[in-house]
Design a protein around this motif. Sequence first.
Motif, PDB file in Angstrom:
ATOM      1  N   GLY A   1       0.789  -1.232   0.000  1.00  0.00           N
ATOM      2  CA  GLY A   1       0.000   0.000   0.000  1.00  0.00           C
ATOM      3  C   GLY A   1       0.815   1.272   0.000  1.00  0.00           C
ATOM      4  O   GLY A   1       2.014   1.267   0.283  1.00  0.00           O
TER       5      GLY A   1
ATOM      6  N   THR B   1       0.703   3.878   2.026  1.00  0.00           N
ATOM      7  CA  THR B   1       1.250   4.300   3.319  1.00  0.00           C
ATOM      8  C   THR B   1       1.504   3.097   4.225  1.00  0.00           C
ATOM      9  O   THR B   1       1.569   3.228   5.446  1.00  0.00           O
TER      10      THR B   1
ATOM     11  N   ALA C   1      -0.468   0.561   4.682  1.00  0.00           N
ATOM     12  CA  ALA C   1      -1.684   0.018   5.301  1.00  0.00           C
ATOM     13  C   ALA C   1      -2.348  -1.053   4.433  1.00  0.00           C
ATOM     14  O   ALA C   1      -3.465  -1.483   4.723  1.00  0.00           O
ATOM     15  N   GLY C   2      -1.687  -1.493   3.392  1.00  0.00           N
ATOM     16  CA  GLY C   2      -2.241  -2.558   2.557  1.00  0.00           C
ATOM     17  C   GLY C   2      -2.437  -3.823   3.378  1.00  0.00           C
ATOM     18  O   GLY C   2      -1.624  -4.141   4.242  1.00  0.00           O
TER      19      GLY C   2
ATOM     20  N   ILE D   1      -8.009  -2.421   2.489  1.00  0.00           N
ATOM     21  CA  ILE D   1      -7.447  -3.656   1.933  1.00  0.00           C
ATOM     22  C   ILE D   1      -6.295  -3.357   0.973  1.00  0.00           C
ATOM     23  O   ILE D   1      -5.235  -3.980   1.057  1.00  0.00           O
TER      24      ILE D   1
ATOM     25  N   ASN E   1      -5.128   0.070   0.056  1.00  0.00           N
ATOM     26  CA  ASN E   1      -4.364   1.287   0.393  1.00  0.00           C
ATOM     27  C   ASN E   1      -3.734   1.928  -0.854  1.00  0.00           C
ATOM     28  O   ASN E   1      -2.526   2.153  -0.917  1.00  0.00           O
TER      29      ASN E   1
END
Lengths: 312, 312
Positions: free
Chosen positions: A151, A153, A155-156, B252, B254
């Motif tokens: 992701g 940032t 946060a994926g 999920i 991002n």
Amino acid sequence: MKYVAGVDLGGTNTKIGIVDTEGHIVESTSIKTDSMRGIEDTFTRIWRSIEDLAKKNSVRVEGIGMGIPGPVVDQSVVTFFANFPWEAGTDCSQLMERISGIPTKLDNDVNVIALGEARFGAGRGYRSSVTIALGTGVGGGIYVDGKLISGMTGAGGEIGHMKLVKDGKLCGCGQRGCFEAYTSATGIIREATSRLLVNKTNALYERIGGDLSVLEAKDIFDAAREGDEFSLDIVEYEAEYLAMGIGNILNIINPKAIILGGGVALAGDILLKPLREKLKKYAMGATLDGLEILQAELGNEGGVVGASALVL
Amino acid sequence: MKYVAGVDLGGTNTKIGIVDTEGHIVESTSIKTDSMRGIEDTFTRIWRSIEDLAKKNSVRVEGIGMGIPGPVVDQSVVTFFANFPWEAGTDCSQLMERISGIPTKLDNDVNVIALGEARFGAGRGYRSSVTIALGTGVGGGIYVDGKLISGMTGAGGEIGHMKLVKDGKLCGCGQRGCFEAYTSATGIIREATSRLLVNKTNALYERIGGDLSVLEAKDIFDAAREGDEFSLDIVEYEAEYLAMGIGNILNIINPKAIILGGGVALAGDILLKPLREKLKKYAMGATLDGLEILQAELGNEGGVVGASALVL
């Protein structure tokens, strides 16, 4: 054979291992993280442990992979440290490379476990998998064609905070209706506790001697396995929301495998059987053709092996 | 400059264009798909059109990209054809390569539009984006680090069937509570129709002359823009579920950008303003830092330009 180091950086202890190209740990050790002494001190002690292990096993370490609790961008920069008094935005790969002189990559600890399962654990041989850690919270890691989706940032894969119920149960994150609030070990304990407050004539209540404070997710699954209807109903509830959340992931990512880890996954068939059945209600048929639902295989070694996979 | 062909295969018409390396259409044309004449016939006519366009513009076509309504695996095999009487499991890339002698790739039509927006449209310059087509249904395409997430069976990005409400509104897919059932143009029309059946003293009812059968999503947004409280409330409802669904995608995947296309996205600020506000309730803060929410740019050209991006 090539060798790298895998580092699983934890709030209290840090596990360090030498791992070969096949994902086998040659030898591992554990040191106190002692993060109060500063990041440079911790990283230097980690590097010394790696050097010791390498020397002892007469191998040359060609890369260092690290898993860390927190969001990581570009496998190097930690946006913020969840459990350490270290400066946000630190380029940890660069720091470890300066200390060790060896190429270093890092990623979020759950992403790293997902990478380990994908390459060397339950998902080996599959082009895509999503690993879901059902513990105190719910974490996830998405692996597609050899790479993690980390992701913009870092946060994926934060699937635990996907919302399943508008204005639903309060989650630890402060928002409402999160997947985690319903399906984590804490989630199932919350649901059971709430029900036990109004129903005490069941085998679960007996099992915990009427003391709600000692209730664990395992008690619920054990009582269900012994046929307690009250507990079976709670497992049904857990399976329903698990199916809804996993169904969403299937519709979005369409992976070859879903890999379940963490304490809740240990429930086994009592949970997985209704889960598989209920998925048909939530996931598109095409995402279920050939789908594998598997239990994680690497267990405690997942952090070290997964971290090593970042540089293998 | 390199040139390729982009093909947007539709149920009735097929658009064909010659596209340069910068995503500009040199010239395009449209032919009847006439799928009843068989896939070989249609593909041969497509190739002849490409040859004509190339000759006319004195360029050499170095690749063919095709978008197709249906799930595509490995950018070549169509699992089943939604709108054509063609054999399921056909390797369409191979077939077109045999006919044309030119490297061919294909993907699902919505994925292809997402690829076009990511490379040459609203998402150009960003490493990751999710394009959401809010039309009669809701489709999506996920772009990460130069590639689409097409999934094991070609169902990657089928975000329209992510469930937002357990046992919720019936969806066209036969399941319940889908993102699409709440946020598509059809979804908002369903909600408005349901409300208009019990409330006729509002500007929306006047606007459509009391004839529910002519109601379009645009009417609702237009009435809301003119201050009709009844319509504003429906837009609020649309924004709420849109925020919930997009929030889940953010948690999920991002991505750097969310790109909204289709008729509903034309609503503009009357919808995007409450959407942005409501996202804070559903998405983790880290996924909103630096996030861009954009309207799709390629419009009708999206299919041809996106298909060409498969081979550019």
